[in-house]
Design an enzyme around this catalytic site. Structure first.
Site, mmCIF file in Angstrom:
data_model
loop_
_atom_site.group_PDB
_atom_site.id
_atom_site.type_symbol
_atom_site.label_atom_id
_atom_site.label_comp_id
_atom_site.label_asym_id
_atom_site.label_seq_id
_atom_site.Cartn_x
_atom_site.Cartn_y
_atom_site.Cartn_z
ATOM 1 N N ASP A 29 0.906 -1.032 0.147
ATOM 2 C CA ASP A 29 -0.026 0.038 0.308
ATOM 3 C C ASP A 29 0.764 1.195 -0.246
ATOM 4 O OD1 ASP A 29 -1.809 2.280 1.395
ATOM 5 O OD2 ASP A 29 -3.632 0.781 0.974
ATOM 6 N N HIS A 99 -9.239 -4.022 -4.586
ATOM 7 C CA HIS A 99 -7.727 -4.595 -3.778
ATOM 8 C C HIS A 99 -8.883 -5.130 -2.326
ATOM 9 C CE1 HIS A 99 -9.187 0.196 -3.316
ATOM 10 N NE2 HIS A 99 -8.297 0.000 -1.852
#
Length: 130
Positions: A29, A99
């Site tokens: 991330d 996601h």
């Protein structure tokens, strides 16, 4: 989909890929909520978890397990994980491409972990559940 960060998965300025399989890739991330925070991302541009096919669901789960192994090797073995999908803008999704977050958790990483992801909703206070 040129403006979608996840559709540009091969751009190292946007994505640091951890591992991948046929239909998903795992990336770190860019704004991690904890060290090792990864996202399991559909290679097919789709917004909704509910639009996944059965084979994609199996691939997503397999990649979650593979990414977990990488996290155990690269970081202190986590004491737990938060796994989640922000399904829709109302749920907090900021990139309209599916996601799944896999966030390593450790005892003491927050003052009071009770309630976990419930803190994203109005009835989040564990003391009020009694």
């Amino acid at each position: 989909m040129d403006d979608c960060i996840f559709c540009r998965r091969h751009d190292p300025a946007l994505n640091t890929i951890v591992c991948e399989n046929t239909t998903f890739f795992a990336r770190y991330d860019n704004y991690p909520s904890a060290p090792g925070h990864v996202e399991i991302v559909s290679k097919r541009h789709t917004e909704s978890f509910f639009d996944l096919t059965d084979p994609e669901l199996l691939d997503a789960y397999a990649l979650i397990l593979e990414a977990r192994k990488v996290l155990i090797e690269e970081y202190d073995p986590p004491h737990g994980y938060t796994i989640g999908v922000n399904e829709g803008r109302a749920a907090g999704r900021s990139v309209d491409h599916l996601h799944i977050h896999l966030i390593p958790r450790y005892f003491g990483d927050v003052k009071d972990a009770r309630g976990g992801i419930r803190k994203a909703t109005p009835n989040w206070d564990p003391d009020s559940w009694r």
